[in-house]
Design a protein around this motif. Structure first.
Motif, PDB file in Angstrom:
ATOM      1  N   ARG A  21       0.576  -1.069   0.139  1.00  0.00           N
ATOM      2  CA  ARG A  21       0.460  -0.275  -0.137  1.00  0.00           C
ATOM      3  C   ARG A  21       0.956   0.891   0.253  1.00  0.00           C
ATOM      4  NH1 ARG A  21      -3.595   3.793   3.961  1.00  0.00           N
ATOM      5  NH2 ARG A  21      -5.515   3.086   3.283  1.00  0.00           N
ATOM      6  N   PRO A  22       0.266   2.414  -0.806  1.00  0.00           N
ATOM      7  CA  PRO A  22       1.134   3.364  -0.834  1.00  0.00           C
ATOM      8  C   PRO A  22       1.650   4.409   0.399  1.00  0.00           C
ATOM      9  CG  PRO A  22       0.253   3.457  -2.295  1.00  0.00           C
ATOM     10  CD  PRO A  22      -0.691   2.390  -1.999  1.00  0.00           C
ATOM     11  N   LYS A  23       2.523   4.467   1.313  1.00  0.00           N
ATOM     12  CA  LYS A  23       2.630   4.684   3.058  1.00  0.00           C
ATOM     13  C   LYS A  23       2.240   5.625   3.395  1.00  0.00           C
ATOM     14  CE  LYS A  23       6.840   2.796   4.576  1.00  0.00           C
ATOM     15  NZ  LYS A  23       6.622   2.119   3.206  1.00  0.00           N
ATOM     16  N   ASP A  24       1.842   6.590   2.248  1.00  0.00           N
ATOM     17  CA  ASP A  24       1.332   8.040   1.603  1.00  0.00           C
ATOM     18  C   ASP A  24      -0.196   8.677   0.802  1.00  0.00           C
ATOM     19  OD1 ASP A  24       0.681  10.417   2.995  1.00  0.00           O
ATOM     20  OD2 ASP A  24       2.282  11.828   1.737  1.00  0.00           O
ATOM     21  N   PRO A  25      -0.779   7.803   0.943  1.00  0.00           N
ATOM     22  CA  PRO A  25      -2.143   7.969   0.064  1.00  0.00           C
ATOM     23  C   PRO A  25      -2.477   9.400  -0.252  1.00  0.00           C
ATOM     24  CG  PRO A  25      -1.941   6.532   1.796  1.00  0.00           C
ATOM     25  CD  PRO A  25      -1.294   6.538   2.373  1.00  0.00           C
ATOM     26  N   ASN A  79      -0.376  12.168  -0.387  1.00  0.00           N
ATOM     27  CA  ASN A  79       0.000  12.823  -1.285  1.00  0.00           C
ATOM     28  C   ASN A  79       0.606  11.809  -2.469  1.00  0.00           C
ATOM     29  OD1 ASN A  79      -0.023  14.821   0.549  1.00  0.00           O
ATOM     30  ND2 ASN A  79       0.744  13.970   2.056  1.00  0.00           N
ATOM     31  N   CYS A  80      -0.026  10.867  -2.811  1.00  0.00           N
ATOM     32  CA  CYS A  80       0.509   9.515  -3.950  1.00  0.00           C
ATOM     33  C   CYS A  80      -0.632  10.494  -4.961  1.00  0.00           C
ATOM     34  CB  CYS A  80       0.866   8.073  -3.614  1.00  0.00           C
ATOM     35  SG  CYS A  80      -0.797   7.868  -3.226  1.00  0.00           S
ATOM     36  N   SER A  81       0.393   9.832  -6.269  1.00  0.00           N
ATOM     37  CA  SER A  81      -0.912   9.924  -7.625  1.00  0.00           C
ATOM     38  C   SER A  81      -1.394   9.289  -7.962  1.00  0.00           C
ATOM     39  CB  SER A  81       0.673  10.604  -8.582  1.00  0.00           C
ATOM     40  OG  SER A  81       1.244   8.934  -9.259  1.00  0.00           O
ATOM     41  N   ASP A  82      -2.228   9.677  -8.530  1.00  0.00           N
ATOM     42  CA  ASP A  82      -3.630   9.004  -8.542  1.00  0.00           C
ATOM     43  C   ASP A  82      -2.957   7.913  -9.484  1.00  0.00           C
ATOM     44  OD1 ASP A  82      -5.101  10.729  -8.164  1.00  0.00           O
ATOM     45  OD2 ASP A  82      -6.116  11.849 -10.038  1.00  0.00           O
ATOM     46  N   GLU A  83      -1.715   8.020 -10.128  1.00  0.00           N
ATOM     47  CA  GLU A  83      -1.284   6.613 -11.709  1.00  0.00           C
ATOM     48  C   GLU A  83      -1.316   5.394 -10.154  1.00  0.00           C
ATOM     49  OE1 GLU A  83       1.544   5.804 -15.008  1.00  0.00           O
ATOM     50  OE2 GLU A  83       1.781   7.781 -13.602  1.00  0.00           O
ATOM     51  N   VAL A  84      -0.182   6.097  -8.700  1.00  0.00           N
ATOM     52  CA  VAL A  84      -0.094   4.988  -8.205  1.00  0.00           C
ATOM     53  C   VAL A  84      -0.830   4.516  -7.521  1.00  0.00           C
ATOM     54  CG1 VAL A  84       1.442   4.807  -6.044  1.00  0.00           C
ATOM     55  CG2 VAL A  84       2.067   6.631  -7.917  1.00  0.00           C
ATOM     56  N   TRP A  85      -1.827   4.735  -7.160  1.00  0.00           N
ATOM     57  CA  TRP A  85      -3.201   4.182  -6.444  1.00  0.00           C
ATOM     58  C   TRP A  85      -4.292   3.140  -7.341  1.00  0.00           C
ATOM     59  CZ3 TRP A  85      -4.469   3.860  -1.448  1.00  0.00           C
ATOM     60  CH2 TRP A  85      -5.318   3.872  -0.427  1.00  0.00           C
ATOM     61  N   ALA A  86      -4.016   4.176  -8.805  1.00  0.00           N
ATOM     62  CA  ALA A  86      -4.864   2.918  -9.074  1.00  0.00           C
ATOM     63  C   ALA A  86      -4.094   1.766  -9.716  1.00  0.00           C
ATOM     64  CB  ALA A  86      -4.561   3.601 -10.827  1.00  0.00           C
ATOM     65  N   ASP A  87      -2.685   1.857  -9.575  1.00  0.00           N
ATOM     66  CA  ASP A  87      -2.001   0.466  -9.771  1.00  0.00           C
ATOM     67  C   ASP A  87      -1.290  -0.211  -8.616  1.00  0.00           C
ATOM     68  OD1 ASP A  87       0.398  -0.290 -11.411  1.00  0.00           O
ATOM     69  OD2 ASP A  87       1.398  -0.137 -10.293  1.00  0.00           O
ATOM     70  N   TYR A  88      -1.987   0.093  -7.285  1.00  0.00           N
ATOM     71  CA  TYR A  88      -2.638  -0.036  -6.111  1.00  0.00           C
ATOM     72  C   TYR A  88      -3.430  -1.448  -6.122  1.00  0.00           C
ATOM     73  CZ  TYR A  88      -3.352  -0.707  -1.345  1.00  0.00           C
ATOM     74  OH  TYR A  88      -3.751  -1.204  -0.275  1.00  0.00           O
ATOM     75  N   LEU A  89      -4.664  -0.452  -6.836  1.00  0.00           N
ATOM     76  CA  LEU A  89      -6.014  -1.289  -5.920  1.00  0.00           C
ATOM     77  C   LEU A  89      -6.464  -1.650  -7.163  1.00  0.00           C
ATOM     78  CD1 LEU A  89      -8.523   2.535  -5.745  1.00  0.00           C
ATOM     79  CD2 LEU A  89      -8.036   0.088  -3.498  1.00  0.00           C
ATOM     80  N   PHE A  90      -5.763  -0.964  -8.488  1.00  0.00           N
ATOM     81  CA  PHE A  90      -6.305  -2.002  -9.659  1.00  0.00           C
ATOM     82  C   PHE A  90      -5.238  -2.601 -10.471  1.00  0.00           C
ATOM     83  CE2 PHE A  90      -9.132   1.724  -8.870  1.00  0.00           C
ATOM     84  CZ  PHE A  90     -10.703   1.271  -8.868  1.00  0.00           C
ATOM     85  N   PHE A  91      -4.654  -2.429 -10.822  1.00  0.00           N
ATOM     86  CA  PHE A  91      -3.178  -3.182 -11.605  1.00  0.00           C
ATOM     87  C   PHE A  91      -2.629  -4.587 -11.346  1.00  0.00           C
ATOM     88  CE2 PHE A  91      -5.323   0.194 -13.967  1.00  0.00           C
ATOM     89  CZ  PHE A  91      -5.244  -0.327 -14.869  1.00  0.00           C
TER      90      PHE A  91
END
Lengths: 208, 102
Positions: B28-32, B34-46
Motif C-alpha cells: 500500500r502506498p505509504k502516504d495515500p 499525497n501519492c499520484s492517481d497513477e500510483v494509487w490506481a496501480d495499487y488498487l486495480f492493476f
C-alpha cells in the motif's frame, strides 16, 4: 481479567434443547455392524485465540484446563479426568471441548486468568459431535475425505480441519478405535445422511 | 489436483482446501493522500499476469484459515515453494535467471 459482557448461553434443564439431529430416526445395525455412529449432543465448545509465544497465555490456559496448550500443528490434548480436550486449529486458534454445561464457568475462568490480547468465544450452539467407531470406521472416512487417515499419518492425539463430504469438518482421533467428527450444526443433517449412505456397504448402527 | 504445502499446518493438503487470492507482495502506498492517481490506481486495480514465475497469495480456507504465499509457475502449474506471510520468496525470476534454484 477482562470486562467483556458475557452470559450463560445454556438455558438449563428447564428449557427443552434439541440437537441438530433430533429429527432423524437412526438405524439398527444388525448383529455385526461395520460402522457405529453416535451423536454426542450438547457438548460445550469454546474458541480460544491468543499468542502461543506468550508464556503467560500458555500457563493461564494450562492452569484453567488442566492440560497444556497444544502448540504443535494439529495436536489434540485431552484431560480425561474432566472429560475435556483442546485442539490446535491454527497457530493462534484452538477449539476447547467441554462436558455440556461447563462452558460458561470455563469461559469465566479463562477470562479471569488471561490478560492482554486474547479471545474466548462460546460457540456451543453452532457445532455438534459425531463419533464413528467399528471395524470399518476408517474405510468410511477414506470414502468421505481427501485427507490421509492412515494411522501412519493420523495417530491418536491428532485432529485436523479439512473437507468432509464437500462440507468442512474437524476430524479427531482421541483413541485407537474412535474417530470424532465436529461438524457445524447446519451441516449435521447433510453429514449424517452422507454417513448413512457411505456406510451402507459396511452395515451401519446409528442410534441418534 | 494440486498438492499444496501449508507452511502453517506443516503438511501437504489437497487443492480443494485452498482458495487462490491473487498476486502477493502488493504494498500500500505509504502516504495515500499525497501519492499520484497513477500510483494509487496501480495499487488498487492493476495486477501482474505473467507467463511463468508468479508469487501469489493462497488461503487455507477449510484448514487453518491462514493466508500464505506461493511461488508458482503459471505455465506448468508447478508450485516451487510456499512461505508464510511477511517472508520473502527464495525463488524469484532473478534467482532463476542466475541459474540458482529453478
Amino acid at each position: 481479567m477482562s470486562n467483556v459482557a458475557v452470559f450463560d448461553q445454556n438455558a438449563g434443564a428447564g428449557v427443552l434443547a434439541e440437537s441438530p439431529l433430533s429429527h432423524v430416526s437412526g438405524r439398527k445395525g444388525g448383529s455385526s455392524p461395520g460402522v457405529i455412529l453416535r451423536e454426542k449432543a450438547f457438548m460445550g465448545y469454546l474458541t480460544l485465540r491468543g499468542n502461543a509465544a506468550d508464556a503467560a497465555f500458555c500457563e493461564g490456559v494450562e492452569q484453567v484446563l488442566g492440560m497444556p496448550l497444544p502448540t504443535a500443528p494439529m495436536a489434540l490434548h485431552q484431560n480425561t479426568q474432566k472429560g475435556s480436550s483442546i485442539l490446535w486449529i491454527s497457530p493462534d486458534e484452538w477449539l476447547i471441548l467441554l462436558p455440556g454445561g461447563t462452558e460458561y464457568e470455563t469461559e469465566l475462568a479463562l477470562r479471569a486468568e488471561l490478560s492482554g490480547h486474547f479471545a474466548v468465544v462460546n460457540v456451543s450452539g453452532g457445532l455438534t459431535l459425531l463419533t464413528v467407531t467399528g471395524p470399518d470406521a476408517r474405510h468410511l472416512l477414506h470414502k468421505s475425505t481427501g485427507y490421509d487417515v492412515h494411522p501412519r499419518n493420523f495417530p491418536v492425539g491428532k485432529g485436523v480441519t479439512t473437507t468432509f463430504a464437500k462440507a468442512t469438518a474437524i476430524i479427531r482421533r482421541p483413541s485407537e478405535t474412535t474417530w470424532e467428527l465436529v461438524v457445524r450444526r447446519s451441516f449435521a443433517d447433510y453429514c449424517y445422511r452422507w454417513l448413512v449412505d457411505a456406510s451402507r456397504e459396511f452395515g451401519l448402527d446409528a442410534e441418534i | 489436483m494440486l498438492h499444496i504445502y501449508c507452511p502453517y499446518c506443516g503438511e501437504h493438503r489437497e487443492e480443494s482446501e485452498f482458495r487462490p487470492k491473487g498476486q502477493a507482495h502488493i504494498l500500500r502506498p505509504k502516504d495515500p493522500d499525497n501519492c499520484s492517481d497513477e500510483v494509487w490506481a496501480d495499487y488498487l486495480f492493476f495486477r501482474d499476469n505473467p507467463r511463468g514465475l508468479h508469487h501469489e497469495m493462497w488461503l487455507h480456507a477449510t484448514g487453518c484459515r491462514k493466508y500464505f504465499n506461493v511461488t508458482r509457475d503459471t505455465v506448468s502449474y508447478e508450485i516451487l515453494e510456499t512461505y508464510k506471510m511477511g517472508e520473502q520468496p527464495k525463488i524469484t525470476a532473478q534467482s532463476r535467471a542466475a541459474g540458482g534454484e529453478k
